[in-house]
Enzyme design. Sequence first.
Site, mmCIF file in Angstrom:
data_model
loop_
_atom_site.group_PDB
_atom_site.id
_atom_site.type_symbol
_atom_site.label_atom_id
_atom_site.label_comp_id
_atom_site.label_asym_id
_atom_site.label_seq_id
_atom_site.Cartn_x
_atom_site.Cartn_y
_atom_site.Cartn_z
ATOM 1 N N GLU A 134 -9.594 11.967 -0.596
ATOM 2 C CA GLU A 134 -9.871 10.665 0.006
ATOM 3 C C GLU A 134 -11.290 10.614 0.560
ATOM 4 O O GLU A 134 -11.969 9.586 0.506
ATOM 5 C CB GLU A 134 -8.847 10.375 1.113
ATOM 6 C CG GLU A 134 -8.693 8.889 1.416
ATOM 7 C CD GLU A 134 -7.472 8.630 2.286
ATOM 8 O OE1 GLU A 134 -6.349 8.660 1.745
ATOM 9 O OE2 GLU A 134 -7.633 8.424 3.491
ATOM 10 N N SER B 295 -6.503 3.385 -0.895
ATOM 11 C CA SER B 295 -6.934 4.624 -1.530
ATOM 12 C C SER B 295 -5.976 4.930 -2.672
ATOM 13 O O SER B 295 -4.772 4.696 -2.566
ATOM 14 C CB SER B 295 -6.897 5.758 -0.502
ATOM 15 O OG SER B 295 -6.892 6.992 -1.163
ATOM 16 N N LYS C 212 9.522 7.580 3.320
ATOM 17 C CA LYS C 212 9.209 8.640 2.355
ATOM 18 C C LYS C 212 10.331 8.799 1.338
ATOM 19 O O LYS C 212 10.110 9.260 0.229
ATOM 20 C CB LYS C 212 8.973 9.957 3.095
ATOM 21 C CG LYS C 212 7.710 9.980 3.962
ATOM 22 C CD LYS C 212 6.450 10.176 3.136
ATOM 23 C CE LYS C 212 5.195 10.117 4.007
ATOM 24 N NZ LYS C 212 3.972 9.974 3.205
ATOM 25 N N GLU D 213 -13.422 9.962 -2.279
ATOM 26 C CA GLU D 213 -13.240 8.562 -2.661
ATOM 27 C C GLU D 213 -14.039 7.652 -1.720
ATOM 28 O O GLU D 213 -14.712 6.702 -2.154
ATOM 29 C CB GLU D 213 -11.744 8.215 -2.601
ATOM 30 C CG GLU D 213 -11.373 6.881 -3.222
ATOM 31 C CD GLU D 213 -9.874 6.617 -3.107
ATOM 32 O OE1 GLU D 213 -9.182 7.293 -2.315
ATOM 33 O OE2 GLU D 213 -9.385 5.720 -3.821
ATOM 34 N N GLU E 13 5.785 5.839 -10.171
ATOM 35 C CA GLU E 13 4.365 6.187 -10.277
ATOM 36 C C GLU E 13 4.079 7.578 -9.724
ATOM 37 O O GLU E 13 3.039 8.152 -10.002
ATOM 38 C CB GLU E 13 3.482 5.195 -9.504
ATOM 39 C CG GLU E 13 3.769 3.735 -9.765
ATOM 40 C CD GLU E 13 4.889 3.211 -8.879
ATOM 41 O OE1 GLU E 13 5.992 3.021 -9.425
ATOM 42 O OE2 GLU E 13 4.695 3.026 -7.687
ATOM 43 N N GLU F 56 9.542 6.292 -1.125
ATOM 44 C CA GLU F 56 8.316 6.692 -1.818
ATOM 45 C C GLU F 56 8.599 7.750 -2.893
ATOM 46 O O GLU F 56 8.104 7.649 -4.018
ATOM 47 C CB GLU F 56 7.320 7.255 -0.798
ATOM 48 C CG GLU F 56 5.972 7.639 -1.393
ATOM 49 C CD GLU F 56 5.086 8.394 -0.414
ATOM 50 O OE1 GLU F 56 3.898 8.068 -0.329
ATOM 51 O OE2 GLU F 56 5.583 9.295 0.279
ATOM 52 N N CYS G 127 3.061 8.862 12.729
ATOM 53 C CA CYS G 127 4.277 9.454 12.179
ATOM 54 C C CYS G 127 5.147 10.104 13.244
ATOM 55 O O CYS G 127 6.340 10.304 13.036
ATOM 56 C CB CYS G 127 3.910 10.504 11.141
ATOM 57 S SG CYS G 127 2.754 9.872 9.931
ATOM 58 N N CYS H 284 -1.548 7.124 2.986
ATOM 59 C CA CYS H 284 -0.606 8.192 3.318
ATOM 60 C C CYS H 284 0.743 7.641 3.715
ATOM 61 O O CYS H 284 1.760 8.313 3.604
ATOM 62 C CB CYS H 284 -1.108 9.014 4.507
ATOM 63 S SG CYS H 284 -2.754 9.636 4.269
#
Lengths: 578, 625, 167
Positions: free
Chosen positions: A278, A318, A357, A281, A365, A360, A503, A298
């Site tokens: 990142e 990102s 999560k 990036e 993907e 996710e 988190c 994230c």
Amino acid sequence: MKTINITIDGIDTEIPKGMTVLEAARGLDIQIPTLCYLQGVNHSTSCRVCVVEVGPRLIASCTLIAEEGMQIRTNTKKVRDARRTSVELLLSDHERECLSCSRGGSCELQSVSNDLNIRQVSYVGEKSSQEKDYTSPAILRDAAKCILCGRCVGACGTLQTVHAIGFAGRGFDTVISTAFGRPLAESTCINCGQCIMACPVGALSEHENIGDVWNAIANPAKTVVVQTAPAVRVALGEEFGMPIGSRVTGKMVAALRRLGFDKVFDTNFGADLTIMEEGTELLNRLGSGQNLPLMTSCCPGWVKFVEHNFPNMLDHLSTCKSPHEMEGAMVKSYFAKKEGIAPEDIVVVSIMPCTAKKFESGRDELSGGGLSDVDWVLTTRELAAMIKEAGIDFANLKDEAFDNPFGEASGAGVIFGATGGVAEAALRTVFELTSGQELETVEYTAVRGMEGIKENVIELPGGKEIRTAVVHGLGNARKLMEAIERGEKSYDFMEVMACAGGCITGGGQPIHDARTVETVNIKAERAKGIYSEDEAQEIRKSHKNPQIQKLYAEFLGSPGGHKSHELLHTHYLVRSRF
Amino acid sequence: MKLLTDLDAIRTLAKGRLDNRRITGQTPESIQYRSVMVCGGTGCTSSDSNAIVDALNREIESLGIQNKAEVVRTGCFGLCELGPVVIVYPEGIFYSRVEVKDIPEIVEQHLLYGTPYEKRIYEQTKKDGELLNFEETDFYKKQVRIALRNCGTIDPEVIDEYIASDGYTALGKVIMTMTPGQVVDTVKRSGLRGRGGGGFNTGLKWEFAAKQEKTQKFIICNADEGDPGAFMDRSILEGNPHAVIEAMAIAGYAIGASQGFVYVRAEYPIAVQRLMKALDQARKYELLGDNVLGTGFKFDIDVRLGAGAFVCGEETALIHSIEGFRGMPTPKPPFPAVQGLWNEPTIINNVETLANIPQIILNGADWYASIGTEKSKGTKVFALGGKVVNTGLVEVPMGITLREVIFEIGGGIPNGKKFKAVQTGGPSGGCLTEEHLDCTIDFDTLTSLGSMMGSGGMIIMDEDTCMVDVARFYLDFTRDESCGKCTPCRIGTKRLLELLDKITEGKGTLADLDKMESLSLQIKNSSLCALGQTAPNPVLSTIKYFRDEYVAHITEQKCPAGVCKSLISYEIDAQLCKGCSLCARKCPTDAISGKPKEPYVIEKATCIKCGVCFDVCKFKAVMIV
Amino acid sequence: MEEQLTSGCGATAEADIDEKLEKIEAAIEQFRSIKGALIPVLHEVQDVYGYLPEKILQIVSRALNLPMSEIYGVASFYHFFSLTPKGDNIIRVCMGTACYIKGAQALLDRFSTELKVPVQGTTEDNKFTLEATRCLGACGLAPVLTIGEKVHGRLVPNNVPKILKEY
């Protein structure tokens, strides 16, 4: 400060003007039971459990602002009878399968009922909606247990501005519902799980995967690899009676080994890897000036929030996978190759403070070669349940260390667990990569703390500036996004975490009752644990992590390179606003 | 721009018209011009009064006697039972149940030749061969019309007629000659109490809001009349909408608000339409707007339609509904007068309350306070309904007895049946009995008896009414209308209803009766808003005054009034049955069998007690046992 | 989503849809600047379509910037709003106290028997929807009911078949 005088149960007291009767009573060590009240989230006064006698009237104390000379009685027959009746009525419309309920023991209705000495429920009759919605991979809803307190609606709407659920219907037929009563999986829910954290009963819970993980461990053909997110280690202990924010990293690793995991890795390593990608990036985008601000990716709750609500800004996210997904991808490629295990024989389990999560890890993907990067996600609570089920005496475990190659991590990795952590970790690395100089003080304290939106301009050597915004809580994120859309704000880098404080307060963390939430600063206590772990690390910058350097040297090549793009980056989908 | 002097000019012009709409006692021959007033309230409009207006105009035109009569569609006359109603001034002849086919004769005989048309004249006005004017009838003579003033004498769609009837004079008076404080004081001293249910002193409410130092404040007129069986607010809006508008502007001046809202039921199309029309007219005359009467006083009114939620009669729920949310109450304090609509100071008054205001301003606080009892001043409008001869709307001074209203004004119980109970206060009120008939009607007496004034529904019940069923009916209503927010109301009313159901099905126990009483008390004590706090009243009052009926349902499994389905059955009297087979053919479950010309029999096991056989039998052979 | 509304229909239906949509858009324009616009706009949608179609609510949601769960919450709270289409003729039997005391329940039951639908139900041929309604305020005509705009008063259950034949 202006003060007023009131009398509670015959005790005269001087309190600050503007204080509620509930707070004033607490100050006198008079505990008034509450159920629907959750400070800052829900002030509906609907449960009627906290009523007190003021003159001839019974009034809910949770929102009643005390006035000069007020005479309050909290323990009269009238008060007790009213509270008992309300709780008995709730119980008469409640699925009382307490013995097998996920909230057995931590249920606020149960404790209020016990406190009020309710030994039988006088009322019986038809029960309201019994519908269960198990469609979401992250969150289960069971209307039969719902007491319509509205705390989840406050969390989802007022706090997060997700508005996936709300009150629908009316009277006895009132339900908490998605728009048009659709399955949660088809709604705009972003799976943050803050509704679960707010729920006083077992009407909302995570979609458990404990059985799946036990099955994987029991399968001799599988190598079962586990990784743990930064925020888990500062909360897990709470499930075993330790003080809020206790850091239990070593015990956690020991417990995971005893549960039967073949390798115990640290997601902090994945966090370091994320910073490498990142950070690169960010530098690229700063160079080209395109798609700024770069928004962190994230947080899967935040990502889905953008997909539903700001689809025209997807290019700003990102392209980096989140740390545990990166780590999963590395386990099934680099590690598999190194150990000579077929990737399909590896099961990756992530222990996360988060329910999103779970969603996710199921995204198409986020896979490679037809295999999901991560197979199962367990919350902190589920891990605790497994430890209890296995009969492990957690509090007395000896500390153990993570396995390599993904066990060594920098301090930058661990601070991912708290708001500002990703930004700070990125800045530590970006500074050094651009300047080639060593940072004297690694702490960017300006991005730390619990303010909802933190804006900073970080000056890099050579005069280049990075305009950063650090946001936590989706309500704050929405505000900022709308300001960006209107052109009122512009940044280079934006860190967003869906949950307040980051988190550490994720939807998979240990649940505390409303009183604890109100009286203990849980966010701050857990954040303290996170930052102390950072300070304890010798290496505090991601790019200085020798295992990271080795990974690039042996396998990935350079950050942002071809292989990275194949394994560590992803793309996003436009989702319906409705 | 209209100034006060312009209003005077309008008043003078329209006054002549209004002067003719009075009973003068002239001999029929000497009458040159008649005013034919046709009730245009919802009740009479439902029975086609619009067609009557058209027919009247058509006939008058065809006879060419436009110079001898005018036709005016007015608000409600009150005696809905007899609708459509037509009143002819100046004699005060009262025609009832008029049909279109009667019109040619009414026009020719009465308007052209001066002889009232016998066939449709209200029986009560015929006495010893003479015709009384309607005001001398039992129904009207004890009434005092303040809130219902103008209902029946002006065309509510013509602002000039309202102005001619002293309309907007009070508004002019307050702006020109009074300070806001004086207005508040006048209303306070008049003793006017809220007509919507709570009975709070209106002036005091205004004073709270007036004291708030805020630039934005609101006036809300609560026209979300929800009590089943009450329709006075609707009638006022239909018959005298400008009085409400004027009162809201006065309230705005008194508390310092520039914006008002009328929250009115969407189920009241006529009222909404007349209100909208009245608002347009008032704006055109600059009686509303940025410069009221050229004085610089700013006030305007918006209309918001309710959407079918009884709970929105509660102040905070109503506010949330206007704000665009679910109509769920929030705790008081903070009271709306301090923190109301969009958190600004807001007063909410009901339609009838407001309709009194212009008269109080014009005639003074002392005048108003001289009517009624010590603690309940003025008049109250009641909607008489149920088992009573004269169903309709009456306005009586506070302090009148229940007996006077039910038996004198209401004409007693029809069909020779016996009076059993009177229910006041709607779903929040209670049932009173024979022994209370001589009690006075005022806020405090009704409350002390376990009922309440409420918004003024007054439902009369006779011996055929089952009081357990009545309690069940009201509770079913409140359970259905509960917003579902607070526990005692949401679940408590449901459980209470289930207990009542048990009793009406003959499955109750005496212990259930005690449980109902204690649960009722808890719901009253701990519910969040007035809906829940009063919901158990019908149950408590019927248990208190009609316990024996409950006991009969429980111990004998009998419904004394023959209403509760589970406790009755249908039988065919073999003596009376002619064997026509109609009942058998109509029975939806084929529970009736027999041979033609011989008595039929009902098979009890298959009978679902729908009552169709009872309804269709032409020989009264089907009995409820 | 809005596009789908105007596609796939015949020309006349399309024109009809456009006209309806225009009314909704006009209402949105009229109320969007005021606070609390949702309920007035929902009234217009209910008025134009006879119920609240989900696709139209999506337009409302965008225009007023209100989450759909909130709109759904409001729509399902108020009995005046319906989320499902209704029959051509809506029979509203008044269940106010005056009507109840005078036999409205028997009237409602009779409709239910004759039409073979429960209360709140719509007949198979979509011709009638049977509803119990709050007090219509025509207590003088008790028991009373409305079908469309027309009011029928002073009824007994035996009148029911004849009334139904009128439609």
